[in-house]
Design an enzyme around this catalytic site. Structure first.
Site, PDB file in Angstrom:
ATOM      1  N   ASP A   2     -12.418   1.287   4.651  1.00  9.46           N
ATOM      2  CA  ASP A   2     -10.991   1.845   4.000  1.00  9.46           C
ATOM      3  C   ASP A   2     -10.227   2.706   4.923  1.00  9.46           C
ATOM      4  O   ASP A   2      -9.120   2.956   4.560  1.00  9.46           O
ATOM      5  CB  ASP A   2     -11.385   2.481   2.861  1.00  9.46           C
ATOM      6  CG  ASP A   2     -12.076   1.672   1.603  1.00  9.46           C
ATOM      7  OD1 ASP A   2     -11.840   0.675   1.505  1.00  9.46           O
ATOM      8  OD2 ASP A   2     -13.088   2.299   0.873  1.00  9.46           O
ATOM      9  N   ASP A  10      -2.863  -4.965  -5.027  1.00 18.89           N
ATOM     10  CA  ASP A  10      -1.984  -3.689  -5.216  1.00 18.89           C
ATOM     11  C   ASP A  10      -0.460  -3.758  -5.273  1.00 18.89           C
ATOM     12  O   ASP A  10       0.133  -2.993  -5.725  1.00 18.89           O
ATOM     13  CB  ASP A  10      -2.152  -2.699  -4.229  1.00 18.89           C
ATOM     14  CG  ASP A  10      -3.679  -2.165  -3.901  1.00 18.89           C
ATOM     15  OD1 ASP A  10      -4.339  -2.251  -4.889  1.00 18.89           O
ATOM     16  OD2 ASP A  10      -4.087  -1.720  -2.775  1.00 18.89           O
ATOM     17  N   ASP A  60       0.913  -1.392   0.116  1.00 17.04           N
ATOM     18  CA  ASP A  60      -0.043  -0.064   0.112  1.00 17.04           C
ATOM     19  C   ASP A  60       0.872   1.225  -0.037  1.00 17.04           C
ATOM     20  O   ASP A  60       0.277   2.185   0.501  1.00 17.04           O
ATOM     21  CB  ASP A  60      -0.979   0.009   1.067  1.00 17.04           C
ATOM     22  CG  ASP A  60      -2.113   0.942   0.984  1.00 17.04           C
ATOM     23  OD1 ASP A  60      -2.621   1.064  -0.186  1.00 17.04           O
ATOM     24  OD2 ASP A  60      -2.610   1.485   1.913  1.00 17.04           O
TER      25      ASP A  60
END
Length: 402
Positions: free
Chosen positions: A382, A232, A194
């Site tokens: 989130d 990701d 991330d």
């Protein structure tokens, strides 16, 4: 008077003959009546049925309500991972969608991929189920339970925990095998994940990550499984230097090879981003560098995002076409929160107005689209409505009623 006597005898004989005829007629009538009655009784019981009794009318079939799926029972299994934070989408994920060339028509090599065809697994230990059990009187519980908690969803493994991860994965795969279902597993421990955002963390370095993945693979067992390899890790790798990105891609290639070698029935999908992020050619080039064409079974798209399923299907096919590789490569799409499509640009953190999407299934009816999955667990934040990865009932209810 002989003539009179003769006439009397003749009349007497006629009367006796008439009486006999009447008696015979009476007997014949009785026989006919009995025969007719017997015939009616026999006709009324042909083949063991009573024709006087009407056949029962079948009850009408009640169709299930489309908005509230029937809960799916799952076999009990021990806890898998106490902390399963899903990735928080970074603002870069919602950049303007690049223009794309028209989707090419499918060729014979792009027919339906040989993906698993069975029901998906819902692990009995999850934050939403914990909330449902702890709040029996909450007025939101029936909606959250039926529309979210009852649906099969991915199990995240976000902690770098050598010595423990193999057992945690094994608990899930054994539970799924006992239930005759397919688990969806998400290893999420790549270093610098991330890019240091809300879901930062992971293994301290790539060597540690490689060892962790080997342990993860030990728990896969021999049954069918779907592995969503590091959300990701590819699409959000631009924050790394060229050398660090190259090293990460090499590690992902090793991970895919390790997982598929450990269990040939496990289908491993690599990070394909989503339709509103990188152009298909750019994403395909990165996937190729990470070994997706040779060490994976396809790509995943839309994890923790909101783009509509039709857009993701078209995008995934373009990426696969640019990627090349075996014709059996397919794609899975995260449909957990895309019911209303993407929010306005810049609104990526628990945005309002979103809704649940297509319920999870491995039977999509679409060429090269292997499954619709709930990878991001609806209701897990989130990082705005709650801590990243934490369950927020307000957000869950909004998605379920959106």
């Amino acid at each position: 008077m002989p003539g009179t006597r003769v006439r009397r005898r003749t009349a007497h004989r006629e009367r006796r003959r008439a009486a006999r005829r009447h008696a015979l007629l009476a007997v014949a009538s009785a026989v006919v009546a009995i025969g007719a009655t017997a015939g009616l009784i026999d006709a009324g019981h042909q083949d063991g049925r009573d024709t006087a009794r009407p056949e029962p009318t079948p009850s009408p079939l009640l169709q299930p309500l489309p908005a509230i799926p029937t809960p799916t029972p799952t076999a009990p299994a021990p806890s898998a991972s106490s902390a399963r934070p899903a990735p928080a989408p970074s603002p870069s994920r919602t950049t303007a969608r690049p223009s794309a060339a028209p989707e090419p028509p499918p060729s014979p090599s792009t027919t339906a991929a040989p993906a698993p065809r069975a029901r998906l697994f819902r692990h009995p230990d999850s934050q939403v189920l914990d909330w449902v059990r702890a709040h029996p009187d909450d007025p939101r519980r029936p909606v959250i339970e039926s529309r979210i908690a009852a649906q099969p969803a991915a199990v995240w493994f976000a902690a770098h925990n050598p010595g423990e991860i193999a057992g945690q994965v094994r608990e899930v795969t054994r539970g799924a095998a006992a239930a005759g279902r397919i688990p969806v597993l998400v290893p999420y421990a790549i270093p610098d994940r991330d890019c240091g955002g809300a879901s930062k963390g992971g293994a301290p370095d790539l060597a540690a990550y490689d060892a962790w993945i080997r342990e993860f693979a030990e728990g896969l067992g021999a049954g069918a499984a779907i592995v969503i390899l590091e959300p990701d890790a590819i699409a959000l790798s631009d924050c790394l230097s060229a050398s660090d990105r190259s090293a990460r891609f090499a590690s992902l290639a090793r991970a895919g090879r390790t997982l598929r070698t450990a269990n040939p029935r496990a289908r491993v999908y690599f990070d394909g981003g989503h339709s509103g992020w990188h152009a298909p050619a750019k994403q395909a080039a990165a996937l190729r560098a990470a070994g997706a064409a040779t060490n994976g079974d396809g790509i995943f798209t839309n994890v923790a995002n909101f783009h509509r399923t039709a857009d993701e299907r078209a995008y995934a096919r373009r990426v696969l076409a640019a990627l090349g590789g075996p014709p059996g490569l397919g794609a899975v799409v995260d449909t957990s929160r895309n019911g209303n499509g993407a929010p306005p640009a810049g609104q990526w953190c628990d945005p309002a107005g979103r809704a649940l999407g297509q319920t999870p299934t491995t039977r999509t009816g679409e060429a090269r689209i292997d499954a619709y999955l709930w990878v991001k667990l609806p209701g897990e934040s989130d990082g705005c409505s709650g801590a990243a990865g934490s369950f927020t009932p307000e957000y869950a209810y909004a998605l379920a009623t959106g």
